[in-house]
Write a protein that holds these residues in place. Structure first.
Motif, mmCIF file in Angstrom:
data_model
loop_
_atom_site.group_PDB
_atom_site.id
_atom_site.type_symbol
_atom_site.label_atom_id
_atom_site.label_comp_id
_atom_site.label_asym_id
_atom_site.label_seq_id
_atom_site.Cartn_x
_atom_site.Cartn_y
_atom_site.Cartn_z
ATOM 1 N N LEU A 29 33.257 -44.576 -3.642
ATOM 2 C CA LEU A 29 32.760 -45.445 -2.575
ATOM 3 C C LEU A 29 31.239 -45.534 -2.576
ATOM 4 O O LEU A 29 30.670 -46.599 -2.342
ATOM 5 N N THR A 30 30.567 -44.425 -2.834
ATOM 6 C CA THR A 30 29.103 -44.455 -2.839
ATOM 7 C C THR A 30 28.546 -45.037 -4.129
ATOM 8 O O THR A 30 27.380 -45.467 -4.175
ATOM 9 N N GLY A 31 29.342 -45.076 -5.182
ATOM 10 C CA GLY A 31 28.866 -45.615 -6.457
ATOM 11 C C GLY A 31 29.140 -47.086 -6.644
ATOM 12 O O GLY A 31 28.581 -47.716 -7.546
ATOM 13 N N VAL A 32 29.954 -47.658 -5.802
ATOM 14 C CA VAL A 32 30.282 -49.081 -5.890
ATOM 15 C C VAL A 32 29.566 -49.808 -4.759
ATOM 16 O O VAL A 32 29.668 -49.418 -3.594
ATOM 17 N N ARG A 33 28.855 -50.879 -5.136
ATOM 18 C CA ARG A 33 28.146 -51.677 -4.139
ATOM 19 C C ARG A 33 28.566 -53.148 -4.310
ATOM 20 O O ARG A 33 28.457 -53.732 -5.381
ATOM 21 N N ILE A 34 29.062 -53.701 -3.224
ATOM 22 C CA ILE A 34 29.439 -55.115 -3.205
ATOM 23 C C ILE A 34 28.311 -55.884 -2.510
ATOM 24 O O ILE A 34 28.045 -55.686 -1.313
ATOM 25 N N VAL A 35 27.660 -56.750 -3.274
ATOM 26 C CA VAL A 35 26.500 -57.490 -2.760
ATOM 27 C C VAL A 35 26.944 -58.894 -2.353
ATOM 28 O O VAL A 35 27.557 -59.609 -3.153
ATOM 29 N N PRO A 36 26.651 -59.316 -1.128
ATOM 30 C CA PRO A 36 26.998 -60.682 -0.699
ATOM 31 C C PRO A 36 26.237 -61.737 -1.516
ATOM 32 O O PRO A 36 25.198 -61.466 -2.108
ATOM 33 N N GLN A 37 26.757 -62.948 -1.484
ATOM 34 C CA GLN A 37 26.147 -64.036 -2.254
ATOM 35 C C GLN A 37 24.732 -64.345 -1.796
ATOM 36 O O GLN A 37 23.899 -64.780 -2.585
ATOM 37 N N SER A 38 24.443 -64.143 -0.530
ATOM 38 C CA SER A 38 23.139 -64.531 0.029
ATOM 39 C C SER A 38 22.121 -63.398 -0.003
ATOM 40 O O SER A 38 21.057 -63.531 0.600
ATOM 41 N N GLN A 39 22.423 -62.287 -0.714
ATOM 42 C CA GLN A 39 21.507 -61.157 -0.717
ATOM 43 C C GLN A 39 21.327 -60.586 -2.127
ATOM 44 O O GLN A 39 22.090 -60.895 -3.045
ATOM 45 N N LYS A 40 20.264 -59.762 -2.231
ATOM 46 C CA LYS A 40 20.049 -58.925 -3.409
ATOM 47 C C LYS A 40 19.659 -57.533 -2.922
ATOM 48 O O LYS A 40 18.954 -57.408 -1.919
ATOM 49 N N PHE A 41 20.144 -56.489 -3.640
ATOM 50 C CA PHE A 41 19.858 -55.112 -3.261
ATOM 51 C C PHE A 41 18.845 -54.520 -4.244
ATOM 52 O O PHE A 41 18.967 -54.678 -5.461
ATOM 53 N N VAL A 42 17.857 -53.817 -3.686
ATOM 54 C CA VAL A 42 16.871 -53.111 -4.492
ATOM 55 C C VAL A 42 17.273 -51.636 -4.527
ATOM 56 O O VAL A 42 17.355 -50.986 -3.475
ATOM 57 N N VAL A 43 17.521 -51.134 -5.729
ATOM 58 C CA VAL A 43 17.998 -49.759 -5.897
ATOM 59 C C VAL A 43 16.850 -48.874 -6.385
ATOM 60 O O VAL A 43 16.124 -49.248 -7.316
ATOM 61 N N GLU A 44 16.707 -47.734 -5.743
ATOM 62 C CA GLU A 44 15.691 -46.747 -6.136
ATOM 63 C C GLU A 44 16.371 -45.466 -6.614
ATOM 64 O O GLU A 44 17.453 -45.102 -6.130
ATOM 65 N N ARG A 45 15.701 -44.757 -7.532
ATOM 66 C CA ARG A 45 16.144 -43.432 -7.976
ATOM 67 C C ARG A 45 14.955 -42.492 -7.825
ATOM 68 O O ARG A 45 13.946 -42.668 -8.484
ATOM 69 N N PHE A 46 15.120 -41.568 -6.927
ATOM 70 C CA PHE A 46 14.064 -40.614 -6.600
ATOM 71 C C PHE A 46 12.772 -41.339 -6.167
ATOM 72 O O PHE A 46 11.668 -40.990 -6.554
ATOM 73 N N LEU A 64 22.129 -40.001 -6.914
ATOM 74 C CA LEU A 64 20.856 -40.228 -7.600
ATOM 75 C C LEU A 64 20.235 -41.561 -7.207
ATOM 76 O O LEU A 64 19.032 -41.652 -6.981
ATOM 77 N N ASP A 65 21.053 -42.585 -7.152
ATOM 78 C CA ASP A 65 20.575 -43.920 -6.801
ATOM 79 C C ASP A 65 20.924 -44.212 -5.353
ATOM 80 O O ASP A 65 21.947 -43.772 -4.832
ATOM 81 N N ARG A 66 20.063 -45.016 -4.756
ATOM 82 C CA ARG A 66 20.347 -45.458 -3.383
ATOM 83 C C ARG A 66 19.816 -46.884 -3.204
ATOM 84 O O ARG A 66 18.840 -47.284 -3.849
#
Length: 297
Positions: A29-46, A64-66
């Motif tokens: 659940l924490t490793g799968v991300r469903i992104v809506p069509q109208s958005q983008k997610f910025v992922v950081e590691r540390f 590790l990633d969030r």
């Protein structure tokens, strides 16, 4: 080993399996991300940029990633902005603008600018003042489309480093202060009065030209009529001359008698009481004329 120990051992092993299953489920659940069509997610590691997730199902490394930022990529409209500007002919105008934009590269927007709306508003205000400062007031009013194009082009080039696309830039209104409005109204009224005077003068000039043409035409027609009458009289004189040459004195007496008879007819045709005084020998002359007329017939 008694039954209780067996049961405790079974429960303990099952609990471990349950916890392991729950842990695997949590990781999924924490490793799968469903992104809506109208958005983008910025992922950081540390704390460092790792990736940008697009619409759909994406995988990240749990623990590790969030997902640090969720950025909408829908088109946005800035609130209408009002700023003062001075034209090249030193007229103060209040310009109302509106800008539409969308974020296309969230990683630039997140890490290069803090307040996107404020930054775009400041940029637009500076560009509008600069462009209007190169124009006169009449050009600002007449060339609004070219002004809009210039503002949109310059804004787009300056915000490109922020990962932003300017889709539209509109100049909603250009307002003047009251003193300038009064001066322009006086100028407009004066221009209208001047045009009215010019129109009236042109109308009078045209009327004079038409009257002159009419007078010239009447004079030409009168001259033609006189020429025709002169030609007729000349022809009559020529006929009389020919008759005199052929018939001698009798033709001349005939012509005089004819004129006398026509004169009497005109005098008798008049209205009112008329008295005609004739010489003593006039009766005899008219008698001879009537005889000549009858003889001529």
């Amino acid at each position: 080993m008694d039954i209780e120990d067996v049961l405790l051992e079974m429960v303990g092993s099952n609990l471990v399996l349950i916890l392991l299953a729950l842990f695997i489920l949590f990781c999924i659940l924490t490793g799968v991300r469903i992104v809506p069509q109208s958005q983008k997610f910025v992922v950081e590691r540390f704390g460092r940029l790792r990736s940008v997730l697009g619409p759909g199902i994406n995988l990240i490394v749990p623990f590790l990633d969030r997902v640090a930022h969720k950025i909408s990529i829908l088109e946005r409209q800035l609130p209408s902005m009002n700023q003062d500007a001075i034209t090249s002919d030193n007229v103060l105008v209040a310009v109302e603008t509106s800008v539409f934009y969308r974020i296309i590269e969230p990683e630039k927007t997140v890490y290069r600018i803090r307040d996107v709306d404020a930054a775009i508003s400041t940029t637009v205000a500076g560009i509008v003042r600069s462009e209007i400062g190169r124009m006169e007031l009449d050009q600002v009013q007449a060339n609004r489309s070219s002004l809009i194009d210039a503002v949109r082009t310059q804004v787009a080039s300056q915000v490109d480093d922020w990962g932003i696309e300017v889709t539209r830039a509109e100049i909603l209104d250009v307002n003047l202060d009251q003193a300038t409005r009064n001066a322009m109204l006086q100028q407009l009224n004066a221009e209208r009065a001047r045009r009215a005077q010019v129109t009236e003068a042109e109308g009078q000039k045209r009327a004079v030209e038409l009257q002159a043409d009419a007078n010239l035409y009447a004079a030409e027609q009168e001259a033609k009529a006189r020429r025709v009458l002169a030609d007729a009289e000349a022809y009559a004189t020529q006929v009389v001359a020919v008759a005199i040459a052929e018939n001698g004195l009798e033709a001349a007496q005939y012509q005089v008698a004819l004129k006398q008879v026509e004169a009497l007819n005109k005098m008798g045709a008049g209205t009112g009481n008329q008295t005609i005084v004739l010489p003593a020998n006039a009766v005899e002359a008219f008698g001879d004329a009537f005889k000549m007329l009858r003889g001529a017939k």
